[in-house]
Enzyme design. Structure first.
Site, PDB file in Angstrom:
ATOM      1  N   ARG A 152       0.821  -1.285  -0.317  1.00 13.59           N
ATOM      2  CA  ARG A 152       0.147  -0.127  -0.030  1.00 13.59           C
ATOM      3  C   ARG A 152       0.808   1.293  -0.019  1.00 13.59           C
ATOM      4  O   ARG A 152       0.419   2.108  -0.626  1.00 13.59           O
ATOM      5  CB  ARG A 152      -1.035  -0.022   1.246  1.00 13.59           C
ATOM      6  CG  ARG A 152      -2.145  -1.028   1.005  1.00 13.59           C
ATOM      7  CD  ARG A 152      -2.729  -1.191   2.215  1.00 13.59           C
ATOM      8  NE  ARG A 152      -1.827  -1.532   3.431  1.00 13.59           N
ATOM      9  CZ  ARG A 152      -2.189  -1.792   4.707  1.00 13.59           C
ATOM     10  NH1 ARG A 152      -3.285  -1.484   5.060  1.00 13.59           N
ATOM     11  NH2 ARG A 152      -1.032  -2.097   5.637  1.00 13.59           N
ATOM     12  N   LYS A 185       2.934 -19.599   4.789  1.00 11.64           N
ATOM     13  CA  LYS A 185       2.257 -20.128   6.161  1.00 11.64           C
ATOM     14  C   LYS A 185       2.052 -18.849   6.984  1.00 11.64           C
ATOM     15  O   LYS A 185       2.761 -17.806   6.671  1.00 11.64           O
ATOM     16  CB  LYS A 185       3.441 -21.052   6.606  1.00 11.64           C
ATOM     17  CG  LYS A 185       4.514 -20.343   7.324  1.00 11.64           C
ATOM     18  CD  LYS A 185       5.190 -21.411   8.606  1.00 11.64           C
ATOM     19  CE  LYS A 185       5.445 -20.737   9.647  1.00 11.64           C
ATOM     20  NZ  LYS A 185       6.266 -21.224  10.775  1.00 11.64           N
ATOM     21  N   GLU A 187      14.906 -23.746  19.867  1.00  8.87           N
ATOM     22  CA  GLU A 187      15.416 -22.270  19.555  1.00  8.87           C
ATOM     23  C   GLU A 187      15.751 -21.960  20.816  1.00  8.87           C
ATOM     24  O   GLU A 187      15.169 -22.286  22.037  1.00  8.87           O
ATOM     25  CB  GLU A 187      14.576 -21.461  18.936  1.00  8.87           C
ATOM     26  CG  GLU A 187      13.961 -21.664  17.548  1.00  8.87           C
ATOM     27  CD  GLU A 187      13.460 -20.408  16.979  1.00  8.87           C
ATOM     28  OE1 GLU A 187      14.083 -19.396  16.598  1.00  8.87           O
ATOM     29  OE2 GLU A 187      12.181 -20.371  17.266  1.00  8.87           O
ATOM     30  N   ASP A 206       2.807 -23.342  14.720  1.00  4.03           N
ATOM     31  CA  ASP A 206       4.013 -22.529  14.109  1.00  4.03           C
ATOM     32  C   ASP A 206       4.982 -23.565  13.709  1.00  4.03           C
ATOM     33  O   ASP A 206       5.597 -23.440  12.409  1.00  4.03           O
ATOM     34  CB  ASP A 206       4.384 -21.784  15.307  1.00  4.03           C
ATOM     35  CG  ASP A 206       5.595 -20.656  14.381  1.00  4.03           C
ATOM     36  OD1 ASP A 206       5.386 -20.334  13.405  1.00  4.03           O
ATOM     37  OD2 ASP A 206       6.671 -20.474  15.108  1.00  4.03           O
ATOM     38  N   HIS A 215       6.349 -27.240   9.345  1.00  4.79           N
ATOM     39  CA  HIS A 215       7.501 -27.882   8.950  1.00  4.79           C
ATOM     40  C   HIS A 215       8.046 -29.267   9.572  1.00  4.79           C
ATOM     41  O   HIS A 215       8.266 -30.126   8.804  1.00  4.79           O
ATOM     42  CB  HIS A 215       8.686 -27.085   9.761  1.00  4.79           C
ATOM     43  CG  HIS A 215       8.522 -25.479   9.478  1.00  4.79           C
ATOM     44  ND1 HIS A 215       8.270 -24.951   8.142  1.00  4.79           N
ATOM     45  CD2 HIS A 215       8.574 -24.384  10.234  1.00  4.79           C
ATOM     46  CE1 HIS A 215       8.094 -23.607   8.326  1.00  4.79           C
ATOM     47  NE2 HIS A 215       8.149 -23.342   9.561  1.00  4.79           N
ATOM     48  N   LYS A 246      10.700 -23.071  22.218  1.00  5.59           N
ATOM     49  CA  LYS A 246      11.351 -21.540  22.490  1.00  5.59           C
ATOM     50  C   LYS A 246      12.349 -21.731  23.742  1.00  5.59           C
ATOM     51  O   LYS A 246      11.864 -22.128  24.752  1.00  5.59           O
ATOM     52  CB  LYS A 246      10.340 -20.383  22.433  1.00  5.59           C
ATOM     53  CG  LYS A 246       9.468 -20.458  21.252  1.00  5.59           C
ATOM     54  CD  LYS A 246      10.207 -19.602  20.200  1.00  5.59           C
ATOM     55  CE  LYS A 246       9.087 -19.630  19.052  1.00  5.59           C
ATOM     56  NZ  LYS A 246      10.150 -19.138  17.589  1.00  5.59           N
ATOM     57  N   LYS A 303      20.036 -24.507  20.137  1.00  3.89           N
ATOM     58  CA  LYS A 303      19.132 -24.320  18.743  1.00  3.89           C
ATOM     59  C   LYS A 303      19.480 -25.453  17.786  1.00  3.89           C
ATOM     60  O   LYS A 303      20.794 -25.720  17.812  1.00  3.89           O
ATOM     61  CB  LYS A 303      19.823 -22.933  18.048  1.00  3.89           C
ATOM     62  CG  LYS A 303      19.120 -22.887  16.612  1.00  3.89           C
ATOM     63  CD  LYS A 303      19.872 -21.644  16.017  1.00  3.89           C
ATOM     64  CE  LYS A 303      19.129 -21.461  14.792  1.00  3.89           C
ATOM     65  NZ  LYS A 303      17.761 -21.367  14.412  1.00  3.89           N
TER      66      LYS A 303
HETATM   67  N1  LIG Z   1       8.793 -12.837   7.887  1.00  5.67           N
HETATM   68  C1  LIG Z   1       9.188 -14.205   7.966  1.00  5.67           C
HETATM   69  O1  LIG Z   1      10.408 -14.492   8.187  1.00  5.67           O
HETATM   70  C2  LIG Z   1       8.217 -15.193   7.532  1.00  5.67           C
HETATM   71  C3  LIG Z   1       8.216 -16.577   7.434  1.00  5.67           C
HETATM   72  C4  LIG Z   1       7.632 -17.606   7.275  1.00  5.67           C
HETATM   73  C5  LIG Z   1       6.224 -16.748   6.877  1.00  5.67           C
HETATM   74  N2  LIG Z   1       6.023 -15.501   6.783  1.00  5.67           N
HETATM   75  C6  LIG Z   1       4.655 -15.237   6.388  1.00  5.67           C
HETATM   76  O2  LIG Z   1       4.804 -14.359   5.321  1.00  5.67           O
HETATM   77  C7  LIG Z   1       3.812 -13.525   5.238  1.00  5.67           C
HETATM   78  C8  LIG Z   1       4.255 -12.043   5.314  1.00  5.67           C
HETATM   79  O3  LIG Z   1       5.211 -11.869   6.190  1.00  5.67           O
HETATM   80  P1  LIG Z   1       5.895 -10.624   6.882  1.00  5.67           P
HETATM   81  O4  LIG Z   1       6.803 -11.171   8.059  1.00  5.67           O
HETATM   82  O5  LIG Z   1       6.749 -10.219   5.793  1.00  5.67           O
HETATM   83  O6  LIG Z   1       4.888  -9.642   7.132  1.00  5.67           O
HETATM   84  P2  LIG Z   1       5.072  -7.950   7.254  1.00  5.67           P
HETATM   85  O7  LIG Z   1       6.217  -7.768   7.524  1.00  5.67           O
HETATM   86  O8  LIG Z   1       3.564  -7.641   8.286  1.00  5.67           O
HETATM   87  O9  LIG Z   1       4.646  -7.662   5.444  1.00  5.67           O
HETATM   88  C9  LIG Z   1       3.488  -7.549   5.093  1.00  5.67           C
HETATM   89  C10 LIG Z   1       3.466  -6.428   4.003  1.00  5.67           C
HETATM   90  O10 LIG Z   1       2.106  -6.471   3.437  1.00  5.67           O
HETATM   91  C11 LIG Z   1       1.716  -5.333   3.178  1.00  5.67           C
HETATM   92  N3  LIG Z   1       0.412  -5.001   3.174  1.00  5.67           N
HETATM   93  C12 LIG Z   1      -0.606  -5.188   4.216  1.00  5.67           C
HETATM   94  N4  LIG Z   1      -1.803  -5.114   3.770  1.00  5.67           N
HETATM   95  C13 LIG Z   1      -1.777  -4.936   2.497  1.00  5.67           C
HETATM   96  C14 LIG Z   1      -2.737  -4.716   1.420  1.00  5.67           C
HETATM   97  N5  LIG Z   1      -3.934  -4.742   1.558  1.00  5.67           N
HETATM   98  N6  LIG Z   1      -2.108  -4.823   0.076  1.00  5.67           N
HETATM   99  C15 LIG Z   1      -0.993  -4.781  -0.234  1.00  5.67           C
HETATM  100  N7  LIG Z   1       0.084  -4.813   0.475  1.00  5.67           N
HETATM  101  C16 LIG Z   1      -0.320  -5.061   1.993  1.00  5.67           C
HETATM  102  C17 LIG Z   1       2.375  -4.471   4.106  1.00  5.67           C
HETATM  103  O11 LIG Z   1       2.839  -3.380   3.593  1.00  5.67           O
HETATM  104  P3  LIG Z   1       2.072  -2.044   3.436  1.00  5.67           P
HETATM  105  O12 LIG Z   1       1.872  -1.509   4.654  1.00  5.67           O
HETATM  106  O13 LIG Z   1       3.006  -0.965   2.569  1.00  5.67           O
HETATM  107  O14 LIG Z   1       0.849  -2.184   2.616  1.00  5.67           O
HETATM  108  C18 LIG Z   1       3.412  -5.189   4.768  1.00  5.67           C
HETATM  109  O15 LIG Z   1       4.460  -4.653   5.076  1.00  5.67           O
HETATM  110  C19 LIG Z   1       2.986 -13.593   6.551  1.00  5.67           C
HETATM  111  O16 LIG Z   1       1.682 -14.458   6.134  1.00  5.67           O
HETATM  112  C20 LIG Z   1       3.589 -14.587   7.368  1.00  5.67           C
HETATM  113  O17 LIG Z   1       3.073 -15.358   8.095  1.00  5.67           O
HETATM  114  C21 LIG Z   1       6.799 -14.586   7.137  1.00  5.67           C
END
Ligand SMILES: NC(=O)c1ccc[n+]([C@@H]2O[C@H](COP(=O)([O-])OP(=O)(O)OC[C@H]3O[C@@H](n4cnc5c(N)ncnc54)[C@H](OP(=O)(O)O)[C@@H]3O)[C@@H](O)[C@H]2O)c1
Length: 504
Positions: free
Chosen positions: A47, A162, A230, A249, A254, A350, A355
């Site tokens: 966004r 996930k 971990e 989780d 996994h 946790k 780890k």
């Molecule tokens: N981070 C990890 O290491 C990790 C590991 C495994 C799985 N995951 C999964 O991957 C997904 C993303 O994780 P994340 O950690 O990257 O989350 P995050 O940091 O919250 O990033 C999600 C991004 O989505 C954007 N967003 C939110 N609503 C939106 C909308 N309506 N339209 C377009 N963009 C939108 C936001 O940016 P804006 O505010 O600019 O829109 C936000 O930065 C989640 O489902 C999480 O469970 C993450």
């Protein structure tokens, strides 16, 4: 390996942590290996407003931190294929502009209408984005692909992060939403554990050697432990973790995937269909623990206050009196011919002592012990043990008994160890890179099938639903940070005459 077709990778959630820390660094590394398509674009969608250049500058910082090697010239070259599109992916208004941008790539860069959508947003947005994709007619093949010849068709695929659902019902609902828009062959449910070298190496270890497969069954294997622990606590992800817990989780996602590779039957070939068919059968064979058995088959825990971290229950963001587990140990049985009577123990936590992510295959002791009267350096002959370490090292160790040189006769357990890095002199790639390239190539071998996901949920539901109320009752602060978990987990193993593989 076949190079992927030209395509655009559309990342929804471009401003997020996963994109910056994992996806873009992984793609940058894959470019260096030559595995990406020649005609390739990344279009990030979020966004907040920013230009292509602003996003590239942000990503450059992250790639420097998270990629294995940083080369500014290589980055500058790669960054040319990265673009940004600002918009709310949950609203239909965004899609005509997105469609125009994608068509421009097709015209100027030859991406041929091939799209790989990556849902890197919160799970609450998955279904609405899938619906918007359908409404905007971004899927031009989907159910219609059989009406045109394969050479003409462009493809559209989707990768889902996930968590995939929060229970069996929600996972089934998400599967139905996806299935209304995409064919199963175009749906890629990602689990980055499956991108790890050692998990894939399990296939080679089991099926490219003759010495393991004949003994890989209940006649020779006493039990299997699959552990992912971990040393850190939940950090600042308290609210997320409190609504999720260790079983959802880690175990449902996994560890059950690792299990599938350990326990599956030999596939008839190496195609995705062959491999996934066997994984599905294996996960479906997991016994659904009866409510009466839940208390004897699982131990849950929450870490207590430590020297530098508060107890889980006292963390801001954790609900008062929360019964969400930061530790879980679960015993599951597999009701099939190969594994009848050989339990699989799953353990994750946790704030643990070490780890570690590993698979321990404990073989039975020899049928007749000829050496009962001979001194043994560790008490006696206990059975061979194969330890497949996934993290922090990627290593496989086989323990066997040996005579200690000299007289009088003594026996000792010794180990053979194969270290991936040392043996092959190549560093493992970040797991996301090869998985992304597989999706671009249309290879689903390392992605989860709909039935696997739902069967996995079904197997863990007794430890999450009302049947688990008893084992959740008194878990507050029941293990010390830096320990191997609650004492009850050792008792669970002791009742079965077994011990956890902890400090060896
Ligand atoms: N981070 C990890 O290491 C990790 C590991 C495994 C799985 N995951 C999964 O991957 C997904 C993303 O994780 P994340 O950690 O990257 O989350 P995050 O940091 O919250 O990033 C999600 C991004 O989505 C954007 N967003 C939110 N609503 C939106 C909308 N309506 N339209 C377009 N963009 C939108 C936001 O940016 P804006 O505010 O600019 O829109 C936000 O930065 C989640 O489902 C999480 O469970 C993450």
């Amino acid at each position: 390996m076949r190079k992927p077709d030209p395509c655009v990778l559309v990342i929804f959630g471009a401003s997020g942590d996963l994109t910056a820390r994992k996806l873009i660094p992984a793609l940058y590394e894959m470019r260096a290996t030559g595995a990406l398509p020649e005609k390739f674009k990344v279009l990030g969608v979020s966004r907040r407003e920013k230009t292509d250049d602003a996003w590239r500058t942000e990503l450059a910082v992250s790639v420097q931190q998270h990629a294995k090697r940083w080369d500014p010239v290589r980055w500058a070259e790669f960054a040319k294929c990265i673009h940004y599109f600002a918009g709310d992916a949950a609203q239909t208004a965004m899609y005509p502009g997105l469609q125009d941008r994608l068509r421009q790539f097709d015209e100027s860069d030859g991406t041929k209408g091939n799209r790989l959508f990556y849902l890197s947003v919160g799970p609450e947005l998955y279904e609405s984005i899938v619906q918007r994709i359908e409404d905007a007619a971004l899927v031009t093949e989907g159910k219609r692909w059989c009406s045109i010849t394969p050479t003409e068709r462009s493809w559209q695929r989707i990768i889902i992060e996930k968590p995939f659902g929060s229970d069996e019902k929600s996972a089934a609902s998400l599967n139905r939403s996806l299935g209304r828009v995409f064919e199963e062959e175009d749906i890629y449910r990602i689990d980055h554990y499956l991108g790890k070298e050692v998990v894939q190496a399990m296939l080679v270890l089991r099926f490219a050697n003759t010495i393991f497969e004949p003994v890989w069954n209940h006649r020779y294997i006493d039990h299997v432990q699959i552990t992912a622990t971990e040393t850190v606590g939940v950090g600042n992800r308290t609210a997320f973790f409190d609504s999720t817990g260790a079983i959802r989780d880690m175990i449902q996602s996994h560890l059950l995937q690792i299990f599938a590779f350990v326990a599956m039957e030999p596939p008839t070939g190496m195609t995705a269909e062959d491999i996934r068919a066997e994984k599905i059968k294996t996960v479906r064979a997991l016994r659904h623990t009866s409510p009466d058995d839940v208390a004897t088959h699982a131990v849950l825990g929450q870490y207590a206050k430590g020297a530098s971290e508060a107890a889980f229950v006292d963390l801001p963001g954790v609900a008062k009196g929360s019964t969400t587990e930061t530790y879980a140990a679960i015993k599951l049985h597999v009701d099939n011919w190969r594994w009848a009577g050989t339990p699989f123990y799953f353990r994750t936590g946790k704030s643990m002592a070490k780890k570690r992510t590993e698979i321990v295959v404990q073989f039975k002791p020899p049928a007749a012990n000829l050496f009962g009267g001979i001194p043994h350096t560790s008490g006696g002959v206990t059975g061979n043990r194969l330890v497949i370490e996934i993290a922090p090292a990627e290593r496989t160790r086989l323990r066997f008994e040996s005579k200690v040189p000299g007289t009088p006769m003594r026996i000792s357990s010794i180990e053979m160890s194969a270290d991936f890095d040392k043996q092959f002199g190549v560093e493992a790639l970040e797991a996301y890179g090869p998985l992304l390239v597989d999706a671009m190539r249309g290879d689903q071998s390392l992605y989860k099938h709909r039935i696997e996901v739902e069967s996995g949920w079904a197997a863990v539901m007794p430890f999450l639903d009302i049947s688990s109320a008893g084992i959740r009752k008194s878990i507050a602060s029941n293990y010390a940070p830096g320990s191997w978990g609650p004492a009850a987990a050792d008792e669970l193993m002791a009742r079965d005459g077994r011990t956890w593989h902890n400090d060896e």
